[in-house]
Structures are given as C-alpha cells and as structure tokens.
Design a protein around this motif. Structure first.
Motif, PDB file in Angstrom:
ATOM      1  N   THR A  69      43.627  50.491  31.830  1.00  0.00           N
ATOM      2  CA  THR A  69      44.113  49.016  31.940  1.00  0.00           C
ATOM      3  C   THR A  69      43.774  48.554  33.064  1.00  0.00           C
ATOM      4  OG1 THR A  69      45.710  49.192  30.362  1.00  0.00           O
ATOM      5  CG2 THR A  69      46.231  47.190  32.458  1.00  0.00           C
ATOM      6  N   VAL A  70      44.042  49.525  34.083  1.00  0.00           N
ATOM      7  CA  VAL A  70      44.207  49.403  35.471  1.00  0.00           C
ATOM      8  C   VAL A  70      41.893  49.223  35.493  1.00  0.00           C
ATOM      9  CG1 VAL A  70      43.693  49.694  38.089  1.00  0.00           C
ATOM     10  CG2 VAL A  70      45.731  49.603  36.644  1.00  0.00           C
ATOM     11  N   LEU A  71      41.867  49.638  35.418  1.00  0.00           N
ATOM     12  CA  LEU A  71      39.879  49.482  35.097  1.00  0.00           C
ATOM     13  C   LEU A  71      39.783  48.159  35.133  1.00  0.00           C
ATOM     14  CD1 LEU A  71      37.157  50.635  35.844  1.00  0.00           C
ATOM     15  CD2 LEU A  71      37.378  51.750  33.999  1.00  0.00           C
ATOM     16  N   ILE A  72      39.997  47.799  33.292  1.00  0.00           N
ATOM     17  CA  ILE A  72      39.747  46.594  33.153  1.00  0.00           C
ATOM     18  C   ILE A  72      39.597  45.202  33.556  1.00  0.00           C
ATOM     19  CG2 ILE A  72      39.899  44.546  30.989  1.00  0.00           C
ATOM     20  CD1 ILE A  72      39.657  47.475  29.279  1.00  0.00           C
ATOM     21  N   ALA A  73      41.061  45.379  34.416  1.00  0.00           N
ATOM     22  CA  ALA A  73      41.580  44.255  34.815  1.00  0.00           C
ATOM     23  C   ALA A  73      40.599  43.490  36.217  1.00  0.00           C
ATOM     24  CB  ALA A  73      43.626  44.105  35.297  1.00  0.00           C
ATOM     25  N   HIS A  74      40.954  45.098  37.392  1.00  0.00           N
ATOM     26  CA  HIS A  74      40.089  44.575  38.105  1.00  0.00           C
ATOM     27  C   HIS A  74      38.886  44.353  38.185  1.00  0.00           C
ATOM     28  CE1 HIS A  74      43.496  46.417  39.995  1.00  0.00           C
ATOM     29  NE2 HIS A  74      43.486  46.133  41.042  1.00  0.00           N
ATOM     30  N   ALA A  75      37.809  44.669  36.838  1.00  0.00           N
ATOM     31  CA  ALA A  75      36.294  44.917  36.960  1.00  0.00           C
ATOM     32  C   ALA A  75      36.449  43.133  36.183  1.00  0.00           C
ATOM     33  CB  ALA A  75      35.764  45.356  35.313  1.00  0.00           C
ATOM     34  N   GLU A  76      37.622  42.721  35.394  1.00  0.00           N
ATOM     35  CA  GLU A  76      37.558  41.001  34.647  1.00  0.00           C
ATOM     36  C   GLU A  76      37.504  40.147  35.598  1.00  0.00           C
ATOM     37  OE1 GLU A  76      36.770  40.170  31.716  1.00  0.00           O
ATOM     38  OE2 GLU A  76      36.644  41.885  30.382  1.00  0.00           O
ATOM     39  N   CYS A  77      38.445  40.546  36.357  1.00  0.00           N
ATOM     40  CA  CYS A  77      38.632  39.854  38.137  1.00  0.00           C
ATOM     41  C   CYS A  77      37.208  39.508  38.929  1.00  0.00           C
ATOM     42  CB  CYS A  77      39.818  40.098  38.612  1.00  0.00           C
ATOM     43  SG  CYS A  77      41.110  39.554  37.961  1.00  0.00           S
ATOM     44  N   PHE A  78      36.349  40.668  38.679  1.00  0.00           N
ATOM     45  CA  PHE A  78      35.717  40.540  39.717  1.00  0.00           C
ATOM     46  C   PHE A  78      34.555  39.763  39.272  1.00  0.00           C
ATOM     47  CE2 PHE A  78      31.715  43.245  40.280  1.00  0.00           C
ATOM     48  CZ  PHE A  78      31.595  42.678  42.010  1.00  0.00           C
ATOM     49  N   TRP A  79      34.400  39.901  37.862  1.00  0.00           N
ATOM     50  CA  TRP A  79      33.346  39.616  37.544  1.00  0.00           C
ATOM     51  C   TRP A  79      33.564  37.760  37.447  1.00  0.00           C
ATOM     52  CZ3 TRP A  79      28.915  41.189  37.424  1.00  0.00           C
ATOM     53  CH2 TRP A  79      28.793  42.690  37.186  1.00  0.00           C
ATOM     54  N   GLY A  80      34.793  37.480  37.832  1.00  0.00           N
ATOM     55  CA  GLY A  80      34.927  36.007  37.439  1.00  0.00           C
ATOM     56  C   GLY A  80      35.526  35.321  36.938  1.00  0.00           C
ATOM     57  N   LYS A  81      36.331  36.149  35.636  1.00  0.00           N
ATOM     58  CA  LYS A  81      37.584  35.921  34.898  1.00  0.00           C
ATOM     59  C   LYS A  81      39.004  36.023  34.813  1.00  0.00           C
ATOM     60  CE  LYS A  81      33.412  37.587  31.131  1.00  0.00           C
ATOM     61  NZ  LYS A  81      33.192  37.809  30.071  1.00  0.00           N
ATOM     62  N   GLU A  82      39.296  35.611  36.135  1.00  0.00           N
ATOM     63  CA  GLU A  82      40.466  36.116  37.159  1.00  0.00           C
ATOM     64  C   GLU A  82      41.300  34.678  35.228  1.00  0.00           C
ATOM     65  OE1 GLU A  82      37.797  34.886  39.052  1.00  0.00           O
ATOM     66  OE2 GLU A  82      38.473  35.941  40.971  1.00  0.00           O
ATOM     67  N   GLU A  83      41.017  33.736  35.306  1.00  0.00           N
ATOM     68  CA  GLU A  83      41.608  32.805  34.563  1.00  0.00           C
ATOM     69  C   GLU A  83      41.527  32.852  33.202  1.00  0.00           C
ATOM     70  OE1 GLU A  83      42.288  28.628  35.482  1.00  0.00           O
ATOM     71  OE2 GLU A  83      41.481  28.882  37.661  1.00  0.00           O
ATOM     72  N   SER A  84      40.480  34.255  32.367  1.00  0.00           N
ATOM     73  CA  SER A  84      40.673  34.425  31.167  1.00  0.00           C
ATOM     74  C   SER A  84      41.981  34.933  30.684  1.00  0.00           C
ATOM     75  CB  SER A  84      39.514  34.735  31.002  1.00  0.00           C
ATOM     76  OG  SER A  84      38.042  34.185  31.341  1.00  0.00           O
ATOM     77  N   TYR A  85      42.180  34.476  29.153  1.00  0.00           N
ATOM     78  CA  TYR A  85      43.181  35.330  28.795  1.00  0.00           C
ATOM     79  C   TYR A  85      42.286  36.764  28.541  1.00  0.00           C
ATOM     80  CZ  TYR A  85      45.133  30.712  26.377  1.00  0.00           C
ATOM     81  OH  TYR A  85      46.075  29.375  26.313  1.00  0.00           O
ATOM     82  N   VAL A  86      43.809  37.251  28.240  1.00  0.00           N
ATOM     83  CA  VAL A  86      43.876  38.831  28.304  1.00  0.00           C
ATOM     84  C   VAL A  86      43.413  39.132  26.625  1.00  0.00           C
ATOM     85  CG1 VAL A  86      45.048  41.507  28.079  1.00  0.00           C
ATOM     86  CG2 VAL A  86      45.290  39.638  29.470  1.00  0.00           C
ATOM     87  N   LEU A  87      42.750  40.621  26.398  1.00  0.00           N
ATOM     88  CA  LEU A  87      42.193  40.278  25.267  1.00  0.00           C
ATOM     89  C   LEU A  87      43.369  40.279  24.210  1.00  0.00           C
ATOM     90  CD1 LEU A  87      39.347  40.645  23.650  1.00  0.00           C
ATOM     91  CD2 LEU A  87      39.737  43.167  23.477  1.00  0.00           C
TER      92      LEU A  87
END
Length: 334
Positions: A184-202
């Motif tokens: 979860t930690v890895l996914i959250a940081h990776a998605e934010c790194f790729w500019g998906k901060e405002e995307s719904y969690v899967l």
C-alpha cells in the motif's frame, strides 16, 4: 443523563434535538492556516465551523470528525455535550462538508500535504480557546477515526492545548482492504509520483446512494437511516472515497503517530476500541495505547467496547449508555 432510545430515535431527533440544536447553533467560516508548503499560489481556504453554546457552561469540547463525515452526523453527541454543560465546536475538515476543497469532485476526499489538516485544525482550536478564557476546563477534544489522527497529532504538536483528549476508534493506522501495508505504501507513493494524486484509489468510486446498513460502520439502524437520508439530500455530505493523495497523507500521519507523536502527548487520554473494526488497525491502536501507558507522560485509559463496530457513537442503547457514561465521567474527573 438519559440516552435517546433507539425505538424513539428518529422522532426524538426530529422533534426535540434538532429544534434545540438550531436554537443554540451559530455557524460560519474561519480561514484555514497559512499555506507554508507551496512557494506560490498557496491555498488558504475557509473551514466551516458550527458553534453550539451551552446554557450554563463549564467547559468547551471541539469535535474532530472522521473520514468522509460531515457535521450533521454528530448531532446526537453534540446534544449530549450541551446537556452536560459544554460549549461545542464542530469544524469540518478540509475536503469535507461545507469546508474548502482541493478538488471539484464532491465524492472524492483529497489532500496535498497531511500537515494541512493539522495546521487548519490547530488554528480553529486557538480561535476557540481565545473565545472562552473564563472557563476553568477550557478546551477538550473528542475525535473519531481520521479525526482521531488529526486531533492526536495536534495534541502532540501542542501538548498543553487540550485539557483532556478522547479518541474514539482513532486512525493510528488505517486498514487497507487486505492489501499488505508495505505494498500500500509503495502504491500510494508511486501513484503520487506519477501525478495521480487526485485519482480515485483502485476499487473506489463516486457516490451513488446505494449504501446499506449491513455494510455500514455502525450498529444502530435508525442512526444509519437518518444520516443516509441526509447524504442523499445534500451533495456536500456525499464524500465517500479517497484519492491517492489522501492515502499517502494517511500513511504519513500513521508513521508520525506510531513512531514519534505518542511520546509528545501530555493531556489525559480516554481511548475507545470497537470490537469489530474494518477501517482502522486494532493492533496498532493497542500498541499505541500500551506505549503511552508504559513509557509516555500522559495518563491513558483504554476502553474495549464489545458488540460495536468502527463508529461506536452510532451504537445501540446499551452501547451508548456505557459510551456516554465513560465520556462524561472522564471529563468531570479532576
């Protein structure tokens, strides 16, 4: 104090509690904390705050609500605090209710930096404290879930701010739907790194009004029905899902509380744990309380609530009798 009985709950709330609260309520907006985290175009939004003044006050309670919640969900608890002689302040955290948001999507709970929650909340608390300098038991905290994390961090940052602190199912560590915490930690940081901060969690989706009592976080069907009807009527109560930005913020709040914040707490603590909690880690909560009781400087009472789910304050008659009795006695102890 007499607790509102479930078989009379909807009628009592409509005919007695709601008129009483309306007569004692003033609501408005307070600017959030200065944005010190962005060099340019920092956002300073307005926090929606409901203020309820008791007739014969002996103290003040500020409520820090949970993830996706709004002020109306706490009207029963607000009523009890008022009846017990406490002014009540009910701010709605950024991204919730009628407070400012960082996204136009009312279903989505999003935040850019976790410290924004705490700094906004502390600013509100200082405003409240200044408004009531004459009360000997000035400012007490009642906080649930995500609001428990925000409130506990606020109490750690400013250890002398609160007279007493009540944490109900606090989010010391969020549960992640069966996904291992490191992933979860890895996914959250990776998605934010790729500019998906405002995307719904899967797996999350916009509000569709299909919530059911069976999958809710409370054990009182009448309380679920009342708030569920309000959510269907009011768009600003329809927040229901986290962004990856929020998930990253929740992870960082958890890290802070578990590894540092607990050492800073000084105010007497009353912590409630639900028997069945699908939203926060009971194990993390137990370890948090145990560390405070063993090596911390704050007195800490830990209360296990059998037959309850995450939202203990949305429990049935027997639960509420025990719950409120514990809270009232804790606040009155010298």
């Amino acid at each position: 104090m007499k607790i509102i009985q479930e078989n009379e709950y909807l009628d009592t709330m409509k005919n007695e509690v709601e008129p009483y609260l309306k007569a004692h309520c003033r609501d408005g907006y307070i600017p959030g904390a200065e944005d010190i985290y962005h060099e340019k175009n920092g956002i300073i939004g307005k926090i929606h705050v409901k203020r309820y003044l008791a007739d014969d006050p002996k103290g003040v309670v500020v409520i820090s609500h949970g993830f996706t919640e709004g002020a109306p969900k706490y009207e029963e608890m607000i009523y009890y605090f008022l009846q017990a002689g406490y002014h009540v302040y009910m701010p709605e955290h950024m991204g919730h209710g009628q407070s400012y948001r960082l996204t136009a999507d009312f279903s989505l709970v999003h935040i850019d930096i976790w410290k924004r929650y705490v700094r906004d909340f502390l600013k509100i608390c200082h405003k409240i404290k200044k408004a009531h300098p004459d009360l000997p038991l000035n400012l007490n905290l009642f906080a649930h879930s995500m609001g428990g994390a925000i409130g506990a961090i606020a109490a750690a940052w400013e250890p002398t701010l609160f007279h007493k602190v009540i944490l109900s199912s606090p989010m010391i560590k969020p549960l992640t739907g069966g996904v291992p915490w490191p992933l979860t930690v890895l996914i959250a940081h990776a998605e934010c790194f790729w500019g998906k901060e405002e995307s719904y969690v899967l797996g999350q989706k916009p509000y569709d009004g299909t919530d059911t009592f069976q999958t809710s976080a409370g054990t009182s069907e009448s309380k679920f029905a009342r708030y569920n009807d309000l959510r269907k009527e009011k768009q600003f109560l329809q927040t229901c899902a986290p962004s990856y930005g929020w998930l990253k913020a929740a992870i960082k709040m958890s890290w802070y509380l578990r590894y540092h914040g607990w050492k800073m707490l000084q105010s007497p603590l009353l912590i409630f744990q639900a028997e069945k909690d699908d939203f926060v880690s009971v194990r993390a909560l137990q370890k948090f309380a145990a560390k405070i009781r063993k090596r911390g400087v704050a007195p800490c009472e830990y209360v296990y609530m059998p037959g309850t789910k995450h939202e203990i304050y949305c429990g049935g008659d027997e639960t509420m009798e025990v719950y409120w009795d514990k809270i009232e006695k804790f606040l009155e102890e010298k």
